[in-house]
Design a protein around this motif. Structure first.
Motif, short mmCIF file in Angstrom:
data_model
loop_
_atom_site.label_atom_id
_atom_site.label_comp_id
_atom_site.label_asym_id
_atom_site.label_seq_id
_atom_site.Cartn_x
_atom_site.Cartn_y
_atom_site.Cartn_z
N GLY A 1 -16.25 24.16 -21.97
CA GLY A 1 -17.52 24.86 -22.08
C GLY A 1 -17.41 26.27 -22.61
O GLY A 1 -18.44 26.91 -22.86
N LYS B 1 -15.06 21.64 -25.89
CA LYS B 1 -15.29 20.52 -24.98
C LYS B 1 -13.95 19.81 -24.76
O LYS B 1 -13.38 19.26 -25.71
N ARG C 1 -17.94 26.08 -29.48
CA ARG C 1 -17.97 25.70 -28.07
C ARG C 1 -16.91 24.62 -27.83
O ARG C 1 -16.86 23.61 -28.53
N THR D 1 -19.44 22.39 -31.98
CA THR D 1 -18.74 21.97 -30.76
C THR D 1 -17.42 21.31 -31.17
O THR D 1 -17.42 20.43 -32.03
#
Length: 332
Positions: free
Chosen positions: A204, A231, A229, A169
């Motif tokens: 997202g 964020k 991912r 992430t």
């Protein structure tokens, strides 16, 4: 679909920058929002978008240039070799009247003239021939033709195996979203990659980096992918509204009444906003091109709402207001 180079109007030697520039021009020209009365605009826009999906991706562009995928990004069947399906001839080869094989699969195999028809043997010999095995009537996966060194069906099966994907992430700021720079992401394995956020990236969204994952388990397989991912972190000044940004700006009472300029912070720095005389609190001004990036590479807007601020204690205007407000109303 037509050849993607023809769709974008670029040569096969065009640089990444030239391809991106050509796509942006077509996207702006044929975007459905700007061509509501043109029924063909949406088709042309989609065609340009699909062409850019091929040529804007370095790996896909290479695959297309090598003839591995078509203009829609679909894999082309390459066949099993010179005598396979892709070569235009029968994978089973052919035989002359004298019984000599002209290549490919030999139905007689090595069973001899008196052998009975054996379906299992036929497919054993077919896999051995088609996948480059050692022949001899062995079943796929057995004997000398089974291991990676011997080729055959096992080698083809090994080639289809893929390394594991890795995931991470990546937390980014709004400044990162609009900046034309690479950002480093670290995976749990310790691997680090510098990536550039795509235009129009959203909170997202997952970015797939093909071939950047774990190595293949065998010498003939493919490496896995890296999945990142995104964020987007909250900002202390801006609120996201689609691809627009919103912000409040304090408006001095003196400027609200008489007009003037106020400083407004943007993602790239400070700009001056002209305020007309008599501006009320809650009025919204639009700063074009100061919002977030869109998928076609443009920038949306920053919407600034004024909030009137009363003068401070040391401001002479405050004393005047207090004095005037303290006066008794005149008798009628």
């Amino acid at each position: 679909m037509r050849d993607p180079y023809s769709v974008l109007g670029v040569s096969k030697s065009a640089s990444e920058k030239e391809i991106k520039s050509a796509f942006r021009k077509l996207a702006k020209k044929y975007h459905p929002d700007a061509n509501s009365n043109d029924k063909t605009a949406a088709t042309r826009f989609n065609e340009a978008n699909q062409a850019y999906e091929i040529l804007g991706d370095k790996e896909k562009r290479s695959q297309f240039d090598r003839g591995e995928i078509d203009a829609e990004g679909k894999q082309k069947f390459q066949g099993f070799g010179g005598g396979g399906f892709g070569g235009g001839s029968s994978p089973f080869g052919s035989r002359t009247r004298s019984g000599a094989s002209t290549g490919g699969f030999d139905f007689s195999s090595s069973r001899g003239a008196g052998s009975q028809f054996d379906a299992e043997s036929i497919f054993s010999d077919f896999f051995s021939s088609a996948f480059g095995g050692s022949g001899g009537g062995r079943r796929p996966g057995a004997g000398a033709g089974a291991g990676p060194a011997g080729g055959g069906f096992s080698a083809a099966r090994e080639a289809s195996r893929k390394g594991a994907d890795i995931e991470a992430t990546l937390s980014v700021t709004l400044e990162d979203v609009v900046a034309d720079r690479k950002i480093e992401v670290e995976f749990s394995s310790g691997k680090r990659l510098a990536i550039k956020l795509p235009d129009g990236v959203e909170d997202g969204q997952t970015i797939r980096l093909r071939g950047q994952g774990q190595p293949a388990p065998g010498p003939h397989g493919q490496a896995g992918d890296a999945l990142v991912r995104i964020k987007i972190l909250p900002h202390d000044r801006f609120r996201i509204d689609g691809r627009d940004l919103r912000a409040d700006v304090p408006l001095p009472l003196r400027t609200a009444v008489a007009g003037g300029k106020v400083a407004v912070e943007t993602l790239e720095g400070r700009v001056n906003l002209t305020i007309p005389a008599g501006t009320d609190s809650g009025r919204t001004f639009r700063l074009k091109g100061k919002g977030l990036t869109t998928k076609i590479g443009t920038r949306n807007d920053l919407l600034v709402t004024t909030r009137i601020a009363l003068p401070g204690k040391d401001d002479p205007l405050r004393a005047i207001l207090e004095r005037e407000l303290s006066k008794e109303p005149m008798a009628e």
